[in-house]
Design a protein around this motif. Structure first.
Motif, PDB file in Angstrom:
ATOM      1  N   ASP A   1      58.285  55.262  91.693  1.00 42.47           N
ATOM      2  CA  ASP A   1      59.192  54.446  92.668  1.00 42.47           C
ATOM      3  C   ASP A   1      59.740  52.906  92.028  1.00 42.47           C
ATOM      4  OD1 ASP A   1      58.938  52.464  95.188  1.00 42.47           O
ATOM      5  OD2 ASP A   1      60.356  53.980  95.424  1.00 42.47           O
ATOM      6  N   ARG A   2      60.878  52.946  91.956  1.00 44.33           N
ATOM      7  CA  ARG A   2      61.567  51.684  91.371  1.00 44.33           C
ATOM      8  C   ARG A   2      61.147  50.605  92.163  1.00 44.33           C
ATOM      9  NH1 ARG A   2      63.603  47.122  91.051  1.00 44.33           N
ATOM     10  NH2 ARG A   2      65.566  46.540  89.892  1.00 44.33           N
ATOM     11  N   CYS A   3      61.274  50.666  93.460  1.00 44.66           N
ATOM     12  CA  CYS A   3      60.974  49.401  94.379  1.00 44.66           C
ATOM     13  C   CYS A   3      59.443  48.848  94.058  1.00 44.66           C
ATOM     14  CB  CYS A   3      61.319  49.404  95.761  1.00 44.66           C
ATOM     15  SG  CYS A   3      62.998  49.765  96.128  1.00 44.66           S
TER      16      CYS A   3
ATOM     17  N   ALA B   1      62.278  42.853  91.635  1.00 47.98           N
ATOM     18  CA  ALA B   1      63.469  42.794  92.639  1.00 47.98           C
ATOM     19  C   ALA B   1      64.769  42.938  91.886  1.00 47.98           C
ATOM     20  CB  ALA B   1      63.700  42.360  93.827  1.00 47.98           C
ATOM     21  N   GLU B   2      64.879  41.678  90.852  1.00 48.78           N
ATOM     22  CA  GLU B   2      65.973  41.354  90.181  1.00 48.78           C
ATOM     23  C   GLU B   2      65.767  41.687  88.667  1.00 48.78           C
ATOM     24  OE1 GLU B   2      67.413  37.676  90.997  1.00 48.78           O
ATOM     25  OE2 GLU B   2      67.557  37.898  93.147  1.00 48.78           O
TER      26      GLU B   2
ATOM     27  N   ALA C   1      56.912  44.516  88.509  1.00 43.89           N
ATOM     28  CA  ALA C   1      56.752  43.846  90.127  1.00 43.89           C
ATOM     29  C   ALA C   1      55.318  43.134  89.984  1.00 43.89           C
ATOM     30  CB  ALA C   1      56.433  44.967  91.136  1.00 43.89           C
TER      31      ALA C   1
ATOM     32  N   GLN D   1      66.484  58.442  93.387  1.00 42.84           N
ATOM     33  CA  GLN D   1      66.397  58.415  94.787  1.00 42.84           C
ATOM     34  C   GLN D   1      65.362  59.452  95.337  1.00 42.84           C
ATOM     35  OE1 GLN D   1      70.190  59.105  96.400  1.00 42.84           O
ATOM     36  NE2 GLN D   1      70.594  56.942  97.389  1.00 42.84           N
TER      37      GLN D   1
ATOM     38  N   ALA E   1      61.725  58.359  95.133  1.00 43.07           N
ATOM     39  CA  ALA E   1      61.025  56.967  95.825  1.00 43.07           C
ATOM     40  C   ALA E   1      60.095  57.472  96.831  1.00 43.07           C
ATOM     41  CB  ALA E   1      62.126  56.395  96.666  1.00 43.07           C
TER      42      ALA E   1
ATOM     43  N   GLY F   1      57.358  54.894  97.569  1.00 38.56           N
ATOM     44  CA  GLY F   1      57.120  53.552  98.146  1.00 38.56           C
ATOM     45  C   GLY F   1      55.726  52.879  97.627  1.00 38.56           C
TER      46      GLY F   1
END
Length: 287
Positions: free
Chosen positions: A52-54, A59-60, A165, A239, A242, A244
């Protein structure tokens, strides 16, 4: 010797790089010759198909992110890596996917030895002097076994660490220090060869290790079309992946047997670096 194709795609944009081997695999049939894809790509982060990318990345970011259709964790890719992908009809690959890693890494291992680097295999990676110099990823795409790895000439540890992250500034500092213990690159041991010399040595190693007779080739019209289809599907696959959560709970894997964690406890926050099941560094921070 089995006939096989060698497709050098040169330097291509990140999404196009991953779409190319996907498109080739989508087109190949069970009796077609295997394909070795060789190429490079500008800087980007490549996530494994289930990541999952997030959850995994900051974030940036200063570079693009591509979710590849292969397994494994987050990796840095840039022009200082020469990447290779084996795209092989399943009937011509080892029958057990667990065996694809030793099979697929064999030509790379022989290439390093050709240049005098005493690289060895550890699980799904290649190590030099106790540090990881190459990872790998694999998946079944269409009716093909697809296996990818690279020759890491130079590893920008600080740029990669900024992409991950980090729940705290301490975690990021520990990550950078741990990467120095976990990772290495070609130029840290000797001047890397030029592209032509490296490619020639790798081609020779593929022929000897896998028993293939390589012939220069280019993408067919069907493969060009399948690449365009794969290019459109890449954002959708990102997508769909994802979920979480991080692939490694509360942290990340640095190399086989080495993990960095930051966990919330009742008494505060614990940072730990684990190597082969043993905590080698630990800190408890009260909040």
């Amino acid at each position: 010797m089995r006939a096989a194709r060698f497709v050098d795609i040169g330097l291509v944009e990140p999404a196009l790089f991953h779409a190319t081997y996907t498109g080739i695999a989508d087109v190949l049939q069970r009796d077609d010759p295997p394909v070795v894809m060789w190429g490079r790509s500008p800087p980007h982060i490549s996530l494994g198909q289930s990541q999952d990318r997030c959850a995994e990345l900051a974030a940036e970011l200063e570079v693009p992110v591509i979710t590849r259709p292969l397994g494994g964790g987050a990796v840095w890719v840039d022009e200082s890596q020469y990447c290779f992908v084996l795209i092989v009809p399943l009937e011509q690959a080892p029958p057990r996917p667990a065996d694809w890693f030793g099979w697929g890494l064999a030509p790379a291992l022989a290439t390093y030895h050709h240049f005098g680097l005493p690289v060895g295999r550890c699980e799904q990676d290649l190590w030099l002097a106790g540090r990881k110099i190459a990872g790998s990823g694999a998946a079944t795409i269409g009716c093909c076994a697809v296996f990818a790895s690279s020759f890491l000439l130079r590893f920008p540890a600080e740029r990669f660490a900024r992409c991950i992250a980090s729940p705290s500034s301490e975690f990021r500092a520990w990550l950078l220090a741990a990467l120095a213990q976990a990772m290495t690159d070609w130029e840290s041991h000797q001047p890397p060869p030029g592209e032509n010399e490296l490619r020639a040595a790798f081609r020779d190693a593929v022929e000897k290790a896998l028993g293939w007779q390589l012939a220069d080739s280019a993408l067919s019209a069907a493969e060009f079309a399948a690449r365009e289809d794969a290019l459109l599907e890449l954002p959708e696959s990102a997508q769909a992946a994802a979920g979480g959560t991080r692939m490694v709970k509360d942290g990340l894997k640095l190399k086989a047997g080495m993990f960095l964690h930051e966990r919330r406890l009742a008494c505060g926050t614990e940072l730990s670096l684990v190597r082969d099941g043993t905590v080698v560094r630990q800190q408890l921070r009260t909040d």
